[in-house]
Write a protein that holds these residues in place. Structure first.
Motif: not given
Length: 224
Positions: A47-63
């Motif tokens: 995210c840190r490396a790419l957030r200035e280049e691309w529009s990013i989102a994240v989905v995390t999974n935990d139990i």
């Protein structure tokens, strides 16, 4: 093994390559790997490396928790509205490979609420060498292992090691302290994976995530 769920959820636009407005949907990349291998740290660094280049989102999974999402929020790698958490309530494999509906819903809600997304990173909950993502959920998958888990992991193989689109061998800075032979790991990975790429990373070093980020950039360029 990948499973294709297009017949299970045919109504979802997340299965097509385009959004209802005609725009290209976001590229979805799954990040899997054993507990403690550095999946969340890899997501944060990407995210840190790419957030200035691309529009990013994240989905995390935990139990049963939202710990990984909360870590990403504390680290401020993305605005809060770009991070979604799925509580699987069961084996993490189920939510990324078998019953993927909760993850698809999270991706769809991010696409609709944020708008114009180009990349969604979907992090699996802590899993093992057998975990893979459904093709109905992701377009490509990254599998993260670490040298502290033993330099025999690539030799042991398993679907994650053998078939992921990119294998990441993380925490290379620890190799001298845990007795792991990086050369052996590379050779064993090549036997298991053939021509599929392998990168070695140490996220504590400056630019440590760059080999992974460069691979993601290539996938994004081809997708767009």
């Amino acid at each position: 093994m990948h499973l294709d769920h297009r017949e299970t959820f045919p109504e979802r636009h997340t299965h097509g390559d385009f959004r209802p407005d005609g725009g290209r949907r976001a590229l979805r990349i799954g990040i899997g790997g054993p507990v403690g291998s550095g999946k969340t740290a890899t997501v944060a660094a990407l995210c840190r490396a790419l957030r200035e280049e691309w529009s990013i989102a994240v989905v995390t999974n935990d139990i049963y928790t939202r710990e990984d999402a909360e870590y990403l929020l504390r680290e401020a790698v993305l605005p809060a509205e770009r991070i979604a958490a799925v509580e699987t309530g069961a084996c993490p494999h189920t939510a990324i490979r078998d019953d993927i509906s909760a993850n698809l819903e999270a991706v769809e809600e991010l696409e609709e609420s944020v708008g114009g997304l180009e990349l969604v990173l979907i992090e699996s909950g802590g899993d093992n060498l057998t975990a893979t993502f459904s093709k109905g959920l992701v377009d490509a998958q990254v599998f993260v292992i670490d040298v502290a888990g033993g330099d025999d992991i690539p030799r042991k193989g398993g679907p994650g090691v053998a078939t992921a689109d990119l294998l990441v061998v993380n925490k290379t800075d620890l190799a001298p302290y845990v007795g792991s032979d990086l050369g052996r790991m590379g050779r064993d990975a090549a036997v298991q994976r053939g021509e599929l790429p392998v990168v070695f990373t140490s996220l504590v070093g400056e630019g440590g995530v760059e080999p992974v980020a460069e691979w993601v950039r290539g996938r994004l360029g081809a997708w767009r």
